[in-house]
Design an enzyme around this catalytic site. Structure first.
Site, PDB file in Angstrom:
ATOM      1  N   HIS A 122      15.098 -26.294  -3.037  1.00  0.00           N
ATOM      2  CA  HIS A 122      14.265 -25.523  -2.112  1.00  0.00           C
ATOM      3  C   HIS A 122      14.721 -24.068  -2.049  1.00  0.00           C
ATOM      4  O   HIS A 122      15.891 -23.783  -1.776  1.00  0.00           O
ATOM      5  CB  HIS A 122      14.324 -26.153  -0.717  1.00  0.00           C
ATOM      6  CG  HIS A 122      13.776 -25.286   0.363  1.00  0.00           C
ATOM      7  ND1 HIS A 122      12.524 -24.713   0.295  1.00  0.00           N
ATOM      8  CD2 HIS A 122      14.303 -24.862   1.547  1.00  0.00           C
ATOM      9  CE1 HIS A 122      12.310 -23.997   1.381  1.00  0.00           C
ATOM     10  NE2 HIS A 122      13.374 -24.066   2.155  1.00  0.00           N
TER      11      HIS A 122
ATOM     12  N   CYS B  88      10.859 -27.246   6.329  1.00  0.00           N
ATOM     13  CA  CYS B  88      10.672 -26.981   4.904  1.00  0.00           C
ATOM     14  C   CYS B  88      10.812 -28.217   4.021  1.00  0.00           C
ATOM     15  O   CYS B  88      10.453 -28.174   2.842  1.00  0.00           O
ATOM     16  CB  CYS B  88      11.679 -25.918   4.451  1.00  0.00           C
ATOM     17  SG  CYS B  88      11.520 -24.352   5.317  1.00  0.00           S
TER      18      CYS B  88
ATOM     19  N   HIS C 263      18.290 -37.749   7.837  1.00  0.00           N
ATOM     20  CA  HIS C 263      17.979 -37.069   9.103  1.00  0.00           C
ATOM     21  C   HIS C 263      19.251 -36.970   9.940  1.00  0.00           C
ATOM     22  O   HIS C 263      19.867 -37.969  10.264  1.00  0.00           O
ATOM     23  CB  HIS C 263      16.903 -37.858   9.867  1.00  0.00           C
ATOM     24  CG  HIS C 263      16.119 -37.019  10.826  1.00  0.00           C
ATOM     25  ND1 HIS C 263      16.710 -36.236  11.791  1.00  0.00           N
ATOM     26  CD2 HIS C 263      14.777 -36.846  10.967  1.00  0.00           C
ATOM     27  CE1 HIS C 263      15.768 -35.615  12.483  1.00  0.00           C
ATOM     28  NE2 HIS C 263      14.585 -35.955  12.007  1.00  0.00           N
TER      29      HIS C 263
ATOM     30  N   ASN D  54      10.270 -17.510   0.234  1.00  0.00           N
ATOM     31  CA  ASN D  54      10.411 -18.858   0.795  1.00  0.00           C
ATOM     32  C   ASN D  54       9.044 -19.304   1.282  1.00  0.00           C
ATOM     33  O   ASN D  54       8.558 -18.858   2.325  1.00  0.00           O
ATOM     34  CB  ASN D  54      11.422 -18.837   1.945  1.00  0.00           C
ATOM     35  CG  ASN D  54      11.620 -20.223   2.565  1.00  0.00           C
ATOM     36  OD1 ASN D  54      10.879 -21.164   2.284  1.00  0.00           O
ATOM     37  ND2 ASN D  54      12.626 -20.349   3.415  1.00  0.00           N
TER      38      ASN D  54
ATOM     39  N   HIS E  16      12.331 -15.124  -5.955  1.00  0.00           N
ATOM     40  CA  HIS E  16      12.064 -13.732  -6.320  1.00  0.00           C
ATOM     41  C   HIS E  16      10.562 -13.438  -6.336  1.00  0.00           C
ATOM     42  O   HIS E  16      10.110 -12.422  -5.797  1.00  0.00           O
ATOM     43  CB  HIS E  16      12.669 -13.433  -7.692  1.00  0.00           C
ATOM     44  CG  HIS E  16      12.473 -12.022  -8.154  1.00  0.00           C
ATOM     45  ND1 HIS E  16      11.348 -11.624  -8.851  1.00  0.00           N
ATOM     46  CD2 HIS E  16      13.245 -10.917  -8.014  1.00  0.00           C
ATOM     47  CE1 HIS E  16      11.445 -10.335  -9.129  1.00  0.00           C
ATOM     48  NE2 HIS E  16      12.585  -9.881  -8.638  1.00  0.00           N
TER      49      HIS E  16
ATOM     50  N   HIS F 122      16.292 -31.528 -14.842  1.00  0.00           N
ATOM     51  CA  HIS F 122      15.813 -30.337 -14.153  1.00  0.00           C
ATOM     52  C   HIS F 122      16.070 -30.474 -12.653  1.00  0.00           C
ATOM     53  O   HIS F 122      16.028 -31.579 -12.103  1.00  0.00           O
ATOM     54  CB  HIS F 122      14.319 -30.123 -14.406  1.00  0.00           C
ATOM     55  CG  HIS F 122      13.940 -30.130 -15.852  1.00  0.00           C
ATOM     56  ND1 HIS F 122      14.196 -29.068 -16.691  1.00  0.00           N
ATOM     57  CD2 HIS F 122      13.349 -31.087 -16.618  1.00  0.00           C
ATOM     58  CE1 HIS F 122      13.763 -29.358 -17.907  1.00  0.00           C
ATOM     59  NE2 HIS F 122      13.248 -30.582 -17.889  1.00  0.00           N
TER      60      HIS F 122
END
Length: 508
Positions: free
Chosen positions: A407, A240, A319, A440, A436, A403
């Site tokens: 994720h 992702c 990572h 995802n 919502h 802002h």
């Protein structure tokens, strides 16, 4: 009983208010002391330089003609030295300008919004899961509970193959899903920016679980008849957070290629990656992942500065794959019956927290005001050298960013970041509402969130945006953008038909 003055116990109420007043004033005072400290440290250099400039100006203004004549004679006798110093200075500035990174601008981006017939409300989702006959009662109840707690609404999308009974997860259906999402986002992007596809010099596509031959990037080249010398790349299996990786890769390529456009396409494919078994840890992705994708147009052209929405400021990648637990916490595998799915470890949140800590430790010095950095390092020094029981100071990232695009991996991820980073509800509103409305959508979720902020009219010139993404491997990646102007939502945005209904109140 409260003392009564004949006005219904008002004295007692007043006493209680007065008792709370000193605490309130103390908190207000501390707030403004910290704010004043922040401004003082952040502008310390200017506060030191300005008096120096004033003193020099006064000295120069008081010099008479004889003093100026003596200065000119001195310069004439040292003409060779002045020329050499000037040449060195000009050479140094030229090298610095040539070696400095070229600015990368985000001209515009577009997010895919599926048709209404692909919507999967929870009741329909559960009914279809039951009719497939692949799940036992325990698994069905588990999925129902996950859906109730997930934070997903009733209008998220699943691919057409999953609407069939029985489902048809063929490679043809997977290609169809990829085409609908990628072409839908790209068509809208090209229409809004009026960019000719043949002007695209760099193409980076990321999709973790679906990597056909020819590749997804080749499908785009074929569809839009992109030029033969395009630098095309396809990133797979990166989870992702791959959207930020793709942006970072495109940024590096834009440093090597002058006056060109780069397109980044971030998506995920669900059709062939739906799990039809009964292992609980592999059922969670079925409940959370939904159809979505985004296309982003980047440029290093100087004349795009005026029309660009954002400028890329920083990309920081972390990572944790060297650690076995981190490596296996999001893992594609077969269950005991040989059915393929993605397993999520119970330690996922702890591993994500460790990756985030490493990432912000690197990002902090790049973005935080010096006042926050001094407070952070002072607590570390006190704890290390004086062995004092001092809680680590959590930097206030609200001073660095206007802002936040966290994720939308799940409700728990957003909750943890809101709590640990001491964010306000408005800072995580875009993430919660994206989860919502769209679920995802993997690597593209951060773009739906940015589109939400734009649709709400909150993006002002100079605002900084922090995109934070987590992914398998395990990775935590950050991208920082700065608004070049007061940004308005682009035409046919993902929130265009529903932004007036948001934010919605979520069930606890």
């Amino acid at each position: 009983m409260e003392p009564d003055d004949g006005r219904g116990g008002a004295v007692g109420v007043q006493i209680k208010q007065n008792r709370r007043l000193p605490d309130f004033l103390q908190s207000v005072n501390l707030k403004y002391v910290k704010l004043g400290y922040h401004y003082l440290i952040s502008n310390l250099l200017a506060l030191c330089i300005i008096p120096l400039i004033i003193v020099i100006s006064i000295e120069v203004s008081q010099m008479n003609m004889d003093d100026l004549r003596q200065l000119w004679i001195h310069l004439q006798f040292n003409l060779v030295s002045i020329i050499i110093c000037s040449a060195i200075l000009v050479f140094g500035l030229t090298v610095y300008i040539m070696k400095s990174p070229r600015p990368v601008y985000l001209v515009d981006f577009s997010c895919y919004r599926g048709p209404d017939d692909l919507k999967a409300p929870s009741e329909k989702f559960m009914k279809h899961s039951q009719l497939t006959g692949d799940f036992d009662e325990s698994s069905l109840e588990f999925q129902r509970k996950i859906l109730e707690r997930s934070g997903l609404g009733e209008e998220t999308y699943v691919p057409e193959a999953m609407h069939n009974i029985p489902p048809k997860p063929t490679i043809g259906a997977a290609r169809q899903e990829a085409e609908q999402v990628m072409y839908g986002a790209l068509d809208n992007l090209f229409n809004n920016t009026h960019v000719n596809p043949k002007d695209i010099g760099i193409l980076v596509v990321n999709c973790s679980l679906f990597n056909p031959t020819p590749s997804l990037s080749a499908m785009i080249v074929n569809k839009y008849r992109l030029r033969g010398n395009i630098k095309s790349f396809n990133l797979g299996g990166m989870g992702c957070s791959a959207g930020v990786i793709a942006v970072d890769f495109a940024k590096d390529l834009l440093q090597l290629n002058r006056n060109t456009y780069a397109v980044v396409v971030s998506t995920e494919n669900i059709t062939q990656n739906w799990y039809f078994g009964n292992k609980k840890s592999m059922l969670i992705p079925n409940c959370l992942f939904r159809v979505g994708g985004a296309a982003v147009l980047l440029s290093n052209k100087a004349n795009d500065r005026k029309r660009a929405k954002y400028k890329l400021v920083h990309v920081v990648r972390t990572h944790k794959g060297a650690d076995d637990k981190a490596f296996r916490c999001v893992y594609q595998e077969q269950d005991d019956q040989g059915k393929i799915g993605v397993s999520l470890s119970k330690e996922l949140m702890a591993i994500a927290g460790g990756a985030l800590k490493t990432n912000i430790t690197t990002l902090g010095p790049l973005v935080l005001p010096i006042s926050e950095q001094l407070l952070f390092f002072s607590t570390l020094l006190i704890k290390k050298f004086f062995k004092a029981d001092v809680k680590p100071y959590i930097p206030d990232f609200k001073l660095a960013f206007d802002h936040f695009c966290i994720h939308a991996g799940g409700r728990a991820v957003i909750d943890e970041l809101e709590k640990n980073m001491q964010l306000l509800p408005v800072h995580v509103e875009a993430s919660r509402m994206t989860l919502h409305r769209f679920g995802n959508t993997s690597s593209s979720s951060i773009w739906y969130e940015l589109a939400y902020i734009e649709a709400k009219g909150r993006m002002r010139k100079g605002n900084r945006v922090w995109q934070i993404a987590f992914g398998s491997g395990f990775k935590c990646n950050s991208a920082v953008w700065q608004a070049m102007r007061n940004v308005k939502p682009s035409r046919n945005g993902p929130w265009e038909d529903c932004i007036h209904m948001y934010p919605v109140k979520l069930i606890s």
